[in-house]
Motif scaffolding. Structure first.
Motif, short mmCIF file in Angstrom:
data_model
loop_
_atom_site.label_atom_id
_atom_site.label_comp_id
_atom_site.label_asym_id
_atom_site.label_seq_id
_atom_site.Cartn_x
_atom_site.Cartn_y
_atom_site.Cartn_z
N ARG A 1 9.46 -3.35 10.56
CA ARG A 1 9.93 -4.73 10.42
C ARG A 1 9.87 -5.47 11.76
O ARG A 1 9.54 -6.65 11.82
N GLU B 1 7.15 3.22 12.01
CA GLU B 1 7.76 4.01 10.93
C GLU B 1 8.82 3.13 10.27
O GLU B 1 8.89 1.93 10.51
N ASP C 1 1.04 -5.16 1.94
CA ASP C 1 -0.19 -4.62 2.53
C ASP C 1 -0.88 -5.61 3.47
O ASP C 1 -2.04 -5.43 3.82
N ARG D 1 -2.62 8.61 -6.70
CA ARG D 1 -1.67 9.34 -7.55
C ARG D 1 -0.55 8.43 -8.04
O ARG D 1 0.04 8.67 -9.09
N ARG D 2 -0.24 7.42 -7.24
CA ARG D 2 0.82 6.48 -7.64
C ARG D 2 0.30 5.39 -8.56
O ARG D 2 1.05 4.50 -8.95
N GLY D 3 -0.97 5.42 -8.86
CA GLY D 3 -1.54 4.44 -9.77
C GLY D 3 -1.93 3.14 -9.10
O GLY D 3 -2.15 2.13 -9.78
N VAL D 4 -2.03 3.14 -7.77
CA VAL D 4 -2.44 1.92 -7.06
C VAL D 4 -3.95 1.75 -7.23
O VAL D 4 -4.71 2.70 -6.99
N GLU E 1 -2.84 9.85 -2.08
CA GLU E 1 -1.43 9.60 -2.42
C GLU E 1 -1.30 8.26 -3.16
O GLU E 1 -0.59 8.16 -4.16
N MET E 2 -1.99 7.25 -2.69
CA MET E 2 -1.93 5.93 -3.35
C MET E 2 -2.53 6.01 -4.75
O MET E 2 -1.99 5.41 -5.70
N ILE F 1 4.27 0.73 2.56
CA ILE F 1 3.41 -0.32 1.97
C ILE F 1 4.09 -0.93 0.74
O ILE F 1 4.06 -2.15 0.54
N GLU F 2 4.71 -0.08 -0.08
CA GLU F 2 5.40 -0.61 -1.27
C GLU F 2 6.52 -1.57 -0.87
O GLU F 2 6.75 -2.59 -1.51
N ARG G 1 5.24 8.76 2.89
CA ARG G 1 6.13 7.77 3.51
C ARG G 1 5.36 6.51 3.89
O ARG G 1 5.89 5.39 3.80
N LYS H 1 -6.66 -2.36 -4.01
CA LYS H 1 -5.47 -2.51 -3.14
C LYS H 1 -5.51 -1.50 -2.00
O LYS H 1 -5.11 -1.80 -0.87
#
Lengths: 84, 281
Positions: free
Chosen positions: B177, B172, B210, B238-241, B235-236, B205-206, B200, B245
């Protein structure tokens, strides 16, 4: 990977959902406080964690989600696996 | 869009779920060994479980045209029973050369105890001796950050471990990281309430890119959603990805990681046969 939507587009998409969630949060705090008029929660650390998390949400940081996660995390001790 | 669910406990799901997943574009699943909701009493209980994972589940998945892969271990909850854990670890090699067995998993920590750490290290040792990939469960909720750091510590203390052959799961915002910076693969679990939401996961990913990351449903016998990966795809979108990708995260990345296993034989979806009627007979 940068987001493909502008801030305005994101806000348009999320505003009602965020409004609903923040109302739910406010009502949940109210519900707990209403039921705890004689401070039975006293030493329970969870209300404090929730309020500290709420403070982070209200901050101007860019890593709010990560910082909120850390509030709800047990501390790590470096060197735990090294012999004494 | 074709996708792979790289972590789902199909043994706990009904055949209708395979069918719904296939209709949403799922072409393959990988199923780690996990806790059945109760502690098993003997090594033979695990042997039967591993037979189910390597014999019947691939057959049942094939009825819907889904390719099934699996991982073997004794999970962290049952690792408190150290003697039983050692019996299971000694028995696992009976299954390691079966088709579709990708490696050792999902091993890890649950409550971050010394017994769990002992059995985790012994699983890693088995994986190193038998040249297996490793799939790692990280703890839930307040135990996750500390447990993930302990797991990374234990992996780094063994110089036989190649990070690119290890997948750290259930990351998460506060643990992704730790996994990526040390060169491990990682995965996000899309799980109601206690893990990551599709939104989330898309945020992560943003922020972190990726590469070496995937998403899964971890569908099991508890509250879970076996169609969570399609929710992430939506979801991706909808974000325009762009789909190319998204496909990297939900299809190409699992393929790249799994392809390191000698037992990974994958038929691309345009060539995979649908033996459903014969299988049902």
């Amino acid at each position: 990977m940068a987001g493909a939507m502008t801030a305005n587009e994101i806000l348009d998409r999320l505003f009602l959902e965020m409004r609903a969630r923040i109302l739910e949060l406010a009502a949940s705090f109210d519900r707990i406080d209403r039921a705890d008029s004689d401070d039975h929660l006293g030493e329970d650390p969870r209300p404090s964690q929730l309020r500290r998390a709420n403070d982070i949400v209200n901050s101007g940081r860019y890593d709010r989600a990560e910082q909120v996660q850390m509030i709800f995390s047990d501390p790590y001790q470096a060197g735990w696996n090294r012999p004494d | 869009m074709y996708y792979i669910d790289p972590h789902v406990h199909m043994i706990s799901r009904v055949t209708d779920d395979y069918e719904r997943m296939a209709r949403m574009g799922c072409v393959a699943v990988s199923e780690p060994a996990f806790w059945a909701g109760f502690d098993r009493g003997s090594v033979d209980g695990f042997r039967d479980y591993f037979r189910q994972l390597t014999e019947f589940e691939p057959t049942r998945a094939s009825w819907s045209g889904i390719q099934h892969y699996t991982w073997l271990c004794i999970n962290a909850k049952e690792a408190e029973n150290v003697s039983l854990s050692r019996e299971v670890i000694a028995m696992i090699p009976e299954f390691l050369n079966r088709p579709g067995v990708l490696g050792i998993g999902e091993i890890g920590l649950n409550k971050n105890t010394q017994n769990e750490a002992t059995i985790f290290r012994e699983h890693v040792d088995l994986a190193m001796k038998t040249r297996e990939l490793i799939l790692i469960h990280t703890p839930h909720l307040e135990d996750k950050y500390k447990g993930t750091r302990m797991i990374v510590d234990m992996l780094l203390e063994d110089d036989r471990v190649e990070p690119e052959r290890v997948l750290i799961d259930h990351v998460e915002e506060h643990t992704v990281r730790l996994a990526k910076e040390e060169g491990f693969w990682c995965a996000m679990t899309l799980y109601p309430v206690t893990k990551c939401t599709p939104a989330r996961a898309a945020d992560i990913i943003e922020i972190y890119g990726d590469d070496r990351i995937m998403v899964n449903s971890a569908g099991d016998w508890g509250p879970s959603q076996p169609l969570a990966v399609p929710d992430f795809i939506q979801e991706m979108r909808r974000r325009g990805v762009p789909d190319s990708k998204i496909m990297k995260v939900v299809y190409e990345n699992p393929l790249e990681f799994f392809s390191q296993s000698r037992n990974f034989q994958f038929d691309p979806p345009d060539t995979f046969p649908m033996p459903r009627e014969a299988a049902v007979d």
